[in-house]
Write a protein that holds these residues in place. Structure first.
Motif, short mmCIF file in Angstrom:
data_model
loop_
_atom_site.label_atom_id
_atom_site.label_comp_id
_atom_site.label_asym_id
_atom_site.label_seq_id
_atom_site.Cartn_x
_atom_site.Cartn_y
_atom_site.Cartn_z
N SER A 1 0.82 -1.20 0.00
CA SER A 1 0.00 0.00 0.00
C SER A 1 0.86 1.26 0.00
CB SER A 1 -0.93 -0.01 1.22
OG SER A 1 -1.74 1.12 1.23
N ALA A 2 1.98 1.25 0.70
CA ALA A 2 2.89 2.39 0.68
C ALA A 2 3.52 2.57 -0.70
CB ALA A 2 3.97 2.22 1.74
N GLY A 3 3.85 1.46 -1.35
CA GLY A 3 4.37 1.54 -2.71
C GLY A 3 3.33 2.07 -3.68
N LEU A 4 2.07 1.72 -3.45
CA LEU A 4 0.99 2.22 -4.29
C LEU A 4 0.81 3.73 -4.10
CD1 LEU A 4 -1.22 1.32 -6.26
CD2 LEU A 4 -2.72 1.04 -4.30
N ALA A 5 0.97 4.21 -2.87
CA ALA A 5 0.90 5.65 -2.62
C ALA A 5 2.02 6.37 -3.37
CB ALA A 5 0.99 5.93 -1.12
N SER A 6 3.18 5.78 -3.39
CA SER A 6 4.30 6.37 -4.12
C SER A 6 4.06 6.36 -5.62
CB SER A 6 5.59 5.61 -3.78
OG SER A 6 6.68 6.22 -4.38
N ALA B 1 3.12 18.27 -14.67
CA ALA B 1 4.18 18.66 -15.62
C ALA B 1 5.56 18.69 -14.98
CB ALA B 1 3.86 20.00 -16.27
N ALA B 2 5.87 17.66 -14.20
CA ALA B 2 7.21 17.50 -13.64
C ALA B 2 7.69 16.09 -13.94
CB ALA B 2 7.20 17.76 -12.14
N PRO B 3 8.02 15.81 -15.20
CA PRO B 3 8.34 14.42 -15.57
C PRO B 3 9.64 13.91 -14.96
CG PRO B 3 8.73 15.89 -17.42
CD PRO B 3 8.06 16.70 -16.35
N ASP B 4 10.61 14.78 -14.72
CA ASP B 4 11.86 14.33 -14.11
C ASP B 4 11.65 13.87 -12.68
OD1 ASP B 4 11.20 16.94 -13.54
OD2 ASP B 4 13.27 17.63 -13.35
N VAL B 5 10.83 14.60 -11.93
CA VAL B 5 10.52 14.20 -10.56
C VAL B 5 9.68 12.92 -10.57
CG1 VAL B 5 9.40 14.93 -8.42
CG2 VAL B 5 10.60 16.60 -9.82
N ALA B 6 8.78 12.81 -11.54
CA ALA B 6 7.94 11.61 -11.64
C ALA B 6 8.77 10.36 -11.92
CB ALA B 6 6.90 11.81 -12.74
N MET B 7 9.77 10.49 -12.81
CA MET B 7 10.62 9.34 -13.10
C MET B 7 11.43 8.93 -11.87
SD MET B 7 11.88 9.81 -17.05
CE MET B 7 13.35 10.62 -16.54
N ALA B 8 11.94 9.91 -11.13
CA ALA B 8 12.70 9.59 -9.93
C ALA B 8 11.81 8.94 -8.87
CB ALA B 8 13.35 10.85 -9.37
N GLU B 9 10.61 9.46 -8.70
CA GLU B 9 9.68 8.89 -7.72
C GLU B 9 9.26 7.48 -8.10
OE1 GLU B 9 7.38 8.51 -4.39
OE2 GLU B 9 8.73 10.16 -4.84
N ALA B 10 9.00 7.26 -9.37
CA ALA B 10 8.59 5.93 -9.81
C ALA B 10 9.73 4.93 -9.68
CB ALA B 10 8.09 5.98 -11.26
N ALA B 11 10.93 5.34 -10.03
CA ALA B 11 12.06 4.42 -10.00
C ALA B 11 12.52 4.13 -8.57
CB ALA B 11 13.22 4.98 -10.81
N ILE B 12 12.64 5.15 -7.76
CA ILE B 12 13.18 4.97 -6.42
C ILE B 12 12.08 4.73 -5.40
CG2 ILE B 12 14.52 6.06 -4.58
CD1 ILE B 12 16.03 7.55 -6.83
N GLY B 13 11.08 5.60 -5.39
CA GLY B 13 10.03 5.50 -4.38
C GLY B 13 9.13 4.31 -4.56
N GLY C 1 9.48 1.84 -6.96
CA GLY C 1 10.14 0.64 -7.43
C GLY C 1 11.16 0.08 -6.47
N LEU C 2 12.27 0.76 -6.36
CA LEU C 2 13.42 0.23 -5.63
C LEU C 2 13.16 0.07 -4.13
CD1 LEU C 2 16.35 -0.68 -5.93
CD2 LEU C 2 17.03 1.67 -5.45
N SER C 3 12.67 1.11 -3.48
CA SER C 3 12.48 1.01 -2.03
C SER C 3 11.41 -0.01 -1.67
CB SER C 3 12.15 2.37 -1.43
OG SER C 3 10.92 2.84 -1.92
N THR C 4 10.35 -0.11 -2.48
CA THR C 4 9.32 -1.11 -2.21
C THR C 4 9.89 -2.52 -2.34
OG1 THR C 4 7.62 0.39 -3.02
CG2 THR C 4 7.04 -1.94 -2.89
#
Length: 81
Positions: A33-38, A49-61, A63-66
């Motif tokens: 559920s925490a990964g889904l929130a991320s 309109a912040a694609p760079d932040v979105a890619m970092a959040e998806a990859a690290i928040g 993906g990786l940390s989950t």
């Protein structure tokens, strides 16, 4: 108008996922559920309109940390309750 409504729905998803992550008793379900929130946060960054932040959040928040937390829960057998 429609995009603002979609952003509000995504933000409501973040809130619901966060509340579920705190209130669920199983560690595995709470971490998913925490990964889904991320993941919802990454989608909201794309909509804002912040694609760079979105890619970092998806990859690290989302993906990786989950994956790291789920692996740690599985290896320590703390997920079996």
């Amino acid at each position: 108008m429609l995009s603002e409504l979609f952003i509000l729905v995504i933000c409501a998803g973040i809130l619901v996922s966060g509340i579920l992550a705190v209130s669920l008793h199983g560690l595995m379900a709470a971490m998913i559920s925490a990964g889904l929130a991320s993941l919802f946060a990454a989608v909201s960054y794309v909509l804002l309109a912040a694609p760079d932040v979105a890619m970092a959040e998806a990859a690290i928040g989302a993906g990786l940390s989950t994956l790291v937390f789920l692996y740690a829960i599985r290896k320590t057998n703390a997920g079996k309750e």
